[in-house]
Scaffold this motif. Sequence first.
Motif, PDB file in Angstrom:
ATOM      1  N   GLY A 140     -10.073  -5.940  -1.923  1.00 16.68           N
ATOM      2  CA  GLY A 140      -9.771  -5.107  -3.081  1.00 16.68           C
ATOM      3  C   GLY A 140      -9.786  -3.616  -2.807  1.00 16.68           C
ATOM      4  O   GLY A 140      -9.667  -2.809  -3.728  1.00 16.68           O
ATOM      5  N   GLN A 141      -9.913  -3.266  -1.538  1.00 17.40           N
ATOM      6  CA  GLN A 141      -9.966  -1.853  -1.167  1.00 17.40           C
ATOM      7  C   GLN A 141      -8.761  -1.485  -0.327  1.00 17.40           C
ATOM      8  O   GLN A 141      -8.142  -2.333   0.313  1.00 17.40           O
ATOM      9  CB  GLN A 141     -11.238  -1.561  -0.374  1.00 17.40           C
ATOM     10  CG  GLN A 141     -12.513  -1.840  -1.126  1.00 17.40           C
ATOM     11  CD  GLN A 141     -12.716  -0.890  -2.272  1.00 17.40           C
ATOM     12  OE1 GLN A 141     -12.474   0.309  -2.156  1.00 17.40           O
ATOM     13  NE2 GLN A 141     -13.148  -1.406  -3.407  1.00 17.40           N
ATOM     14  N   GLY A 142      -8.466  -0.213  -0.312  1.00 18.39           N
ATOM     15  CA  GLY A 142      -7.445   0.273   0.597  1.00 18.39           C
ATOM     16  C   GLY A 142      -7.999   0.363   2.001  1.00 18.39           C
ATOM     17  O   GLY A 142      -9.086  -0.127   2.295  1.00 18.39           O
ATOM     18  N   LEU A 143      -7.230   1.003   2.860  1.00 21.36           N
ATOM     19  CA  LEU A 143      -7.665   1.191   4.240  1.00 21.36           C
ATOM     20  C   LEU A 143      -8.460   2.497   4.322  1.00 21.36           C
ATOM     21  O   LEU A 143      -7.996   3.545   3.874  1.00 21.36           O
ATOM     22  CB  LEU A 143      -6.451   1.278   5.170  1.00 21.36           C
ATOM     23  CG  LEU A 143      -5.797  -0.041   5.573  1.00 21.36           C
ATOM     24  CD1 LEU A 143      -5.231  -0.785   4.382  1.00 21.36           C
ATOM     25  CD2 LEU A 143      -4.714   0.199   6.599  1.00 21.36           C
ATOM     26  N   PHE A 146      -4.677   6.181   1.936  1.00 21.27           N
ATOM     27  CA  PHE A 146      -4.112   4.973   1.356  1.00 21.27           C
ATOM     28  C   PHE A 146      -4.632   4.728  -0.048  1.00 21.27           C
ATOM     29  O   PHE A 146      -5.794   5.006  -0.361  1.00 21.27           O
ATOM     30  CB  PHE A 146      -4.469   3.756   2.221  1.00 21.27           C
ATOM     31  CG  PHE A 146      -3.684   3.654   3.492  1.00 21.27           C
ATOM     32  CD1 PHE A 146      -4.098   4.316   4.637  1.00 21.27           C
ATOM     33  CD2 PHE A 146      -2.530   2.889   3.555  1.00 21.27           C
ATOM     34  CE1 PHE A 146      -3.375   4.225   5.819  1.00 21.27           C
ATOM     35  CE2 PHE A 146      -1.809   2.790   4.724  1.00 21.27           C
ATOM     36  CZ  PHE A 146      -2.221   3.456   5.856  1.00 21.27           C
ATOM     37  N   GLY A 147      -3.760   4.158  -0.900  1.00 24.12           N
ATOM     38  CA  GLY A 147      -4.198   3.596  -2.160  1.00 24.12           C
ATOM     39  C   GLY A 147      -4.834   2.236  -1.925  1.00 24.12           C
ATOM     40  O   GLY A 147      -4.874   1.748  -0.787  1.00 24.12           O
ATOM     41  N   LYS A 148      -5.317   1.614  -2.999  1.00 22.60           N
ATOM     42  CA  LYS A 148      -6.020   0.340  -2.855  1.00 22.60           C
ATOM     43  C   LYS A 148      -5.073  -0.853  -2.806  1.00 22.60           C
ATOM     44  O   LYS A 148      -5.511  -1.979  -2.559  1.00 22.60           O
ATOM     45  CB  LYS A 148      -7.021   0.161  -3.997  1.00 22.60           C
ATOM     46  CG  LYS A 148      -8.173   1.131  -3.922  1.00 22.60           C
ATOM     47  CD  LYS A 148      -9.245   0.788  -4.936  1.00 22.60           C
ATOM     48  CE  LYS A 148     -10.434   1.740  -4.765  1.00 22.60           C
ATOM     49  NZ  LYS A 148     -11.550   1.396  -5.674  1.00 22.60           N
ATOM     50  N   GLY A 149      -3.804  -0.623  -3.051  1.00 23.68           N
ATOM     51  CA  GLY A 149      -2.837  -1.700  -2.915  1.00 23.68           C
ATOM     52  C   GLY A 149      -2.506  -2.395  -4.228  1.00 23.68           C
ATOM     53  O   GLY A 149      -3.301  -2.412  -5.166  1.00 23.68           O
ATOM     54  N   PHE A 161     -12.503  -6.437   7.806  1.00 23.44           N
ATOM     55  CA  PHE A 161     -11.280  -6.578   8.584  1.00 23.44           C
ATOM     56  C   PHE A 161     -10.973  -5.215   9.195  1.00 23.44           C
ATOM     57  O   PHE A 161     -10.851  -4.227   8.476  1.00 23.44           O
ATOM     58  CB  PHE A 161     -10.152  -7.048   7.651  1.00 23.44           C
ATOM     59  CG  PHE A 161      -8.887  -7.448   8.332  1.00 23.44           C
ATOM     60  CD1 PHE A 161      -7.673  -6.912   7.946  1.00 23.44           C
ATOM     61  CD2 PHE A 161      -8.898  -8.384   9.359  1.00 23.44           C
ATOM     62  CE1 PHE A 161      -6.487  -7.293   8.569  1.00 23.44           C
ATOM     63  CE2 PHE A 161      -7.717  -8.771   9.985  1.00 23.44           C
ATOM     64  CZ  PHE A 161      -6.512  -8.223   9.585  1.00 23.44           C
ATOM     65  N   TYR A 171      -9.184   1.756  11.214  1.00 23.27           N
ATOM     66  CA  TYR A 171      -9.413   1.619   9.780  1.00 23.27           C
ATOM     67  C   TYR A 171     -10.250   0.379   9.521  1.00 23.27           C
ATOM     68  O   TYR A 171     -10.271  -0.565  10.313  1.00 23.27           O
ATOM     69  CB  TYR A 171      -8.092   1.440   9.030  1.00 23.27           C
ATOM     70  CG  TYR A 171      -7.175   2.629   9.045  1.00 23.27           C
ATOM     71  CD1 TYR A 171      -6.238   2.786  10.050  1.00 23.27           C
ATOM     72  CD2 TYR A 171      -7.225   3.579   8.033  1.00 23.27           C
ATOM     73  CE1 TYR A 171      -5.372   3.871  10.063  1.00 23.27           C
ATOM     74  CE2 TYR A 171      -6.365   4.667   8.023  1.00 23.27           C
ATOM     75  CZ  TYR A 171      -5.441   4.801   9.044  1.00 23.27           C
ATOM     76  OH  TYR A 171      -4.585   5.870   9.039  1.00 23.27           O
ATOM     77  N   PHE A 205       0.831  -1.189   0.000  1.00 27.57           N
ATOM     78  CA  PHE A 205       0.000   0.000   0.000  1.00 27.57           C
ATOM     79  C   PHE A 205       0.869   1.244   0.000  1.00 27.57           C
ATOM     80  O   PHE A 205       1.829   1.357   0.765  1.00 27.57           O
ATOM     81  CB  PHE A 205      -0.892   0.037   1.248  1.00 27.57           C
ATOM     82  CG  PHE A 205      -1.990  -0.983   1.260  1.00 27.57           C
ATOM     83  CD1 PHE A 205      -1.854  -2.159   1.977  1.00 27.57           C
ATOM     84  CD2 PHE A 205      -3.164  -0.763   0.555  1.00 27.57           C
ATOM     85  CE1 PHE A 205      -2.870  -3.103   1.990  1.00 27.57           C
ATOM     86  CE2 PHE A 205      -4.184  -1.701   0.566  1.00 27.57           C
ATOM     87  CZ  PHE A 205      -4.028  -2.878   1.282  1.00 27.57           C
ATOM     88  N   GLN A 249     -10.793  -2.457   6.301  1.00 28.50           N
ATOM     89  CA  GLN A 249     -10.347  -2.914   4.990  1.00 28.50           C
ATOM     90  C   GLN A 249     -11.350  -3.911   4.437  1.00 28.50           C
ATOM     91  O   GLN A 249     -11.724  -4.876   5.113  1.00 28.50           O
ATOM     92  CB  GLN A 249      -8.974  -3.580   5.062  1.00 28.50           C
ATOM     93  CG  GLN A 249      -8.436  -3.884   3.672  1.00 28.50           C
ATOM     94  CD  GLN A 249      -7.234  -4.782   3.661  1.00 28.50           C
ATOM     95  OE1 GLN A 249      -6.873  -5.393   4.656  1.00 28.50           O
ATOM     96  NE2 GLN A 249      -6.585  -4.868   2.514  1.00 28.50           N
TER      97      GLN A 249
END
Lengths: 113, 112
Positions: free
Chosen positions: B40-43, A103-106, B88, B35, A89, B37
């Motif tokens: 497929g998504q960021g935090l 944060f980006g999505k990774g 999560f 946060y 990330f 999660q």
Amino acid sequence: DQQVKQNSPSLSVQEGRISILNCDYTNSMFDYFLWYKKYPAEGPTFLISISSIKDKNEDGRFTVFLNKSAKHLSLHIVPSQPGDSAVYFCAATYGGSQGNLIFGKGTKLSVKP
Amino acid sequence: DGGITQSPKYLFRKEGQNVTLSCEQNLNHDAMYWYRQDPGQGLRLIYYSQIVNDFQKGDIAEGYSVSREKKESFPLTVTSAQKNPTAFYLCASGGAKTYEQYFGPGTRLTVT
């Protein structure tokens, strides 16, 4: 509107080669950038960061490059190892943000033996 | 050993029940964060606290509540008002002079 974008959901590289993970941002106020590594069902681990006054920061096998004019940063891992397989990330922040990270999505990196 | 602990690792609840997730840190950090999660998504930031007895909403605070009565502890309550609570959940803390945040191991909440 996503302020931090990691446009590649996944990346596969051969062990020993270089891994390059990319990140773009839109908010010109961002002045500090971080990379985190995350294994499944675990919390992210801080890897490396860079301030906007620099264009490169190195720590062992990990190097982060920052191109402010392009609003782009990248993480280079060399040589890549199977244990580097994880989701990476990119995150960004700025002085007035009360320390909040965006944060980006990774990007999921797979390093094949 | 300094660090952040979250408990439990896995949590199951029935729809309509409130549930509280624990987060404790012994890093002497002033700031703490929650946060979420999703695959497929960021935090995404739920709530954060810069100091004891003070906290602010993040980007997705609806259906959640927090308290910060002690520097070491920042529990998160997922209320029945949260429409999609299965996720999560990650807790983090950070020092006053650094941007780095340090994360706990996470709690996976499943609501059925």
